[in-house]
Enzyme design. Sequence first.
Site, PDB file in Angstrom:
ATOM      1  N   ASN A 154      -0.442  -7.770   2.881  1.00  0.00           N
ATOM      2  CA  ASN A 154      -1.319  -8.457   3.836  1.00  0.00           C
ATOM      3  C   ASN A 154      -1.879  -7.550   4.933  1.00  0.00           C
ATOM      4  O   ASN A 154      -2.283  -8.048   5.979  1.00  0.00           O
ATOM      5  CB  ASN A 154      -0.608  -9.652   4.488  1.00  0.00           C
ATOM      6  CG  ASN A 154      -0.445 -10.823   3.547  1.00  0.00           C
ATOM      7  OD1 ASN A 154      -0.808 -10.741   2.372  1.00  0.00           O
ATOM      8  ND2 ASN A 154       0.117 -11.902   4.041  1.00  0.00           N
ATOM      9  N   LYS A 173      12.439  -0.282  -3.794  1.00  0.00           N
ATOM     10  CA  LYS A 173      11.229  -1.047  -3.508  1.00  0.00           C
ATOM     11  C   LYS A 173      11.151  -2.171  -4.529  1.00  0.00           C
ATOM     12  O   LYS A 173      11.173  -1.917  -5.747  1.00  0.00           O
ATOM     13  CB  LYS A 173       9.988  -0.165  -3.583  1.00  0.00           C
ATOM     14  CG  LYS A 173       8.693  -0.883  -3.199  1.00  0.00           C
ATOM     15  CD  LYS A 173       7.519   0.090  -3.127  1.00  0.00           C
ATOM     16  CE  LYS A 173       6.269  -0.594  -2.573  1.00  0.00           C
ATOM     17  NZ  LYS A 173       5.681  -1.551  -3.516  1.00  0.00           N
ATOM     18  N   CYS A 200       7.016  -2.298  -9.816  1.00  0.00           N
ATOM     19  CA  CYS A 200       5.792  -2.055 -10.579  1.00  0.00           C
ATOM     20  C   CYS A 200       5.589  -3.133 -11.644  1.00  0.00           C
ATOM     21  O   CYS A 200       6.449  -3.326 -12.506  1.00  0.00           O
ATOM     22  CB  CYS A 200       5.845  -0.683 -11.241  1.00  0.00           C
ATOM     23  SG  CYS A 200       4.365  -0.317 -12.242  1.00  0.00           S
ATOM     24  N   ASN A 220       5.713  -4.854   3.086  1.00  0.00           N
ATOM     25  CA  ASN A 220       4.551  -4.406   2.309  1.00  0.00           C
ATOM     26  C   ASN A 220       3.722  -5.623   1.904  1.00  0.00           C
ATOM     27  O   ASN A 220       4.205  -6.490   1.186  1.00  0.00           O
ATOM     28  CB  ASN A 220       5.043  -3.649   1.082  1.00  0.00           C
ATOM     29  CG  ASN A 220       3.932  -3.096   0.208  1.00  0.00           C
ATOM     30  OD1 ASN A 220       4.119  -2.851  -0.976  1.00  0.00           O
ATOM     31  ND2 ASN A 220       2.750  -2.862   0.767  1.00  0.00           N
ATOM     32  N   PRO A 260       3.823   4.311  -2.420  1.00  0.00           N
ATOM     33  CA  PRO A 260       3.548   5.104  -3.625  1.00  0.00           C
ATOM     34  C   PRO A 260       2.295   4.594  -4.319  1.00  0.00           C
ATOM     35  O   PRO A 260       2.127   3.395  -4.496  1.00  0.00           O
ATOM     36  CB  PRO A 260       4.798   4.874  -4.488  1.00  0.00           C
ATOM     37  CG  PRO A 260       5.397   3.606  -3.987  1.00  0.00           C
ATOM     38  CD  PRO A 260       5.069   3.528  -2.527  1.00  0.00           C
ATOM     39  N   MET A 261       1.396   5.513  -4.706  1.00  0.00           N
ATOM     40  CA  MET A 261       0.126   5.133  -5.320  1.00  0.00           C
ATOM     41  C   MET A 261      -0.173   6.070  -6.479  1.00  0.00           C
ATOM     42  O   MET A 261      -0.329   7.279  -6.277  1.00  0.00           O
ATOM     43  CB  MET A 261      -1.001   5.194  -4.283  1.00  0.00           C
ATOM     44  CG  MET A 261      -0.813   4.238  -3.128  1.00  0.00           C
ATOM     45  SD  MET A 261      -2.132   4.342  -1.883  1.00  0.00           S
ATOM     46  CE  MET A 261      -1.743   5.901  -1.090  1.00  0.00           C
ATOM     47  N   VAL A 262      -0.239   5.531  -7.668  1.00  0.00           N
ATOM     48  CA  VAL A 262      -0.482   6.346  -8.854  1.00  0.00           C
ATOM     49  C   VAL A 262      -1.828   7.055  -8.744  1.00  0.00           C
ATOM     50  O   VAL A 262      -2.860   6.433  -8.512  1.00  0.00           O
ATOM     51  CB  VAL A 262      -0.447   5.478 -10.131  1.00  0.00           C
ATOM     52  CG1 VAL A 262      -0.852   6.299 -11.353  1.00  0.00           C
ATOM     53  CG2 VAL A 262       0.945   4.896 -10.337  1.00  0.00           C
ATOM     54  N   HIS A 313       7.640  -5.682  -1.300  1.00  0.00           N
ATOM     55  CA  HIS A 313       6.269  -6.138  -1.520  1.00  0.00           C
ATOM     56  C   HIS A 313       6.373  -7.651  -1.649  1.00  0.00           C
ATOM     57  O   HIS A 313       6.928  -8.160  -2.630  1.00  0.00           O
ATOM     58  CB  HIS A 313       5.691  -5.519  -2.789  1.00  0.00           C
ATOM     59  CG  HIS A 313       4.265  -5.884  -3.029  1.00  0.00           C
ATOM     60  ND1 HIS A 313       3.445  -5.167  -3.866  1.00  0.00           N
ATOM     61  CD2 HIS A 313       3.491  -6.883  -2.528  1.00  0.00           C
ATOM     62  CE1 HIS A 313       2.242  -5.720  -3.894  1.00  0.00           C
ATOM     63  NE2 HIS A 313       2.260  -6.761  -3.094  1.00  0.00           N
TER      64      HIS A 313
END
Length: 363
Positions: free
Chosen positions: A228, A156, A115, A226, A31-33, A191
């Site tokens: 590297n 996540k 987040c 998630n 997911p990317m804002v 992550h």
Amino acid sequence: MSAIVTAEASDGDVQITPTFTLRRPIYCMAPMVGQSDRPFRLLCRRHGTTLCYSEMLMADEFAVSAAYRHEALGDRVRDHPLIVQFAANEPDAFARAAVAAHAMGAAGADLNIGCPQRRAREGFYGSWMQEDWDLCCAIIAAARAACPPGFAITAKLRVQYCERGTRPSTERTVEFARRLVAAGADLIALHARVRGSPEQRRAGAADLSVVRALVDAGLGVPILSNGNVRSREDVALNLKATGADGVMCAEELLRDPSLFAPEKISAPALIGEYLDLLRESDIPREDGSASGKDGAVTRATTEGVERYSVWWANIEVLRCHVKRMLERSGSSGKETLQRNTFRKAATIADVDRYLRARLRLAE
């Protein structure tokens, strides 16, 4: 061959729910804002990505606002499989948002527990609620109970701190993930960094040994790694180091949407494909929906003012994608981005014409 499998899983497949199975390894767009628009998702899917997440949406608003849902996903989910990610700190809101996402054709709903941004701290969601394990598990359990078993409920998260909050703790990360799975999570994406601060969200390398520990713990659900991935070679290295069921990537996928493809595609060719997808998908809304709480999804409703969302991209989203794809193109890429025709263009059509001429792309 399609990456999506609906029959019973084989040894080479990853079964997420009884009816949702993907080929192993899963190649996942994080997911990317502001960068998870549908045309870009479609571009990545063309070149090896097998699972996409939406950008983070507000669960409480998604649950009650048809206008917000339309802004986020259009009339329905049209690219599959898509997991819709939500910010939520209340079980009922997340459950109702998950039900709404299912009704629109999503494959799953994800609880964002990772987040680290300032707005997440102020709103008490994302990684800022990770210390309240009982709340996070209650949120997962509520959605699992509200949705059919074939619809994935996922989480996540980041590496957890020790009880004193002074250092990373692999043991507590595994235990937190175990509790989320017990509450009903069908997949865990990790992550592999601690939360840090809003100003230092990616300080240092990700600790892939924590992902390995999750895999070795045998939680009974797929694990996505998630962190590297800074090159095509890093994808295979990540999978080898972690043993995870798949790799989730954001930054490098923005630079190279063909990251997961067998062969690298040039930046100009990818930009040309993205422009073609924009021509096919960029459909302005007519519903007059109002702006979202955080401004993360909707920008404006004034006639003639461009907006962006996760299903159609405006000129700023286009510029951002082009900048990232040309990052490694040396002086020619920099010159392309510095031209006033690109920087001061007023419409997507203007940028389209400039880029097709400048990069010698087909009309």
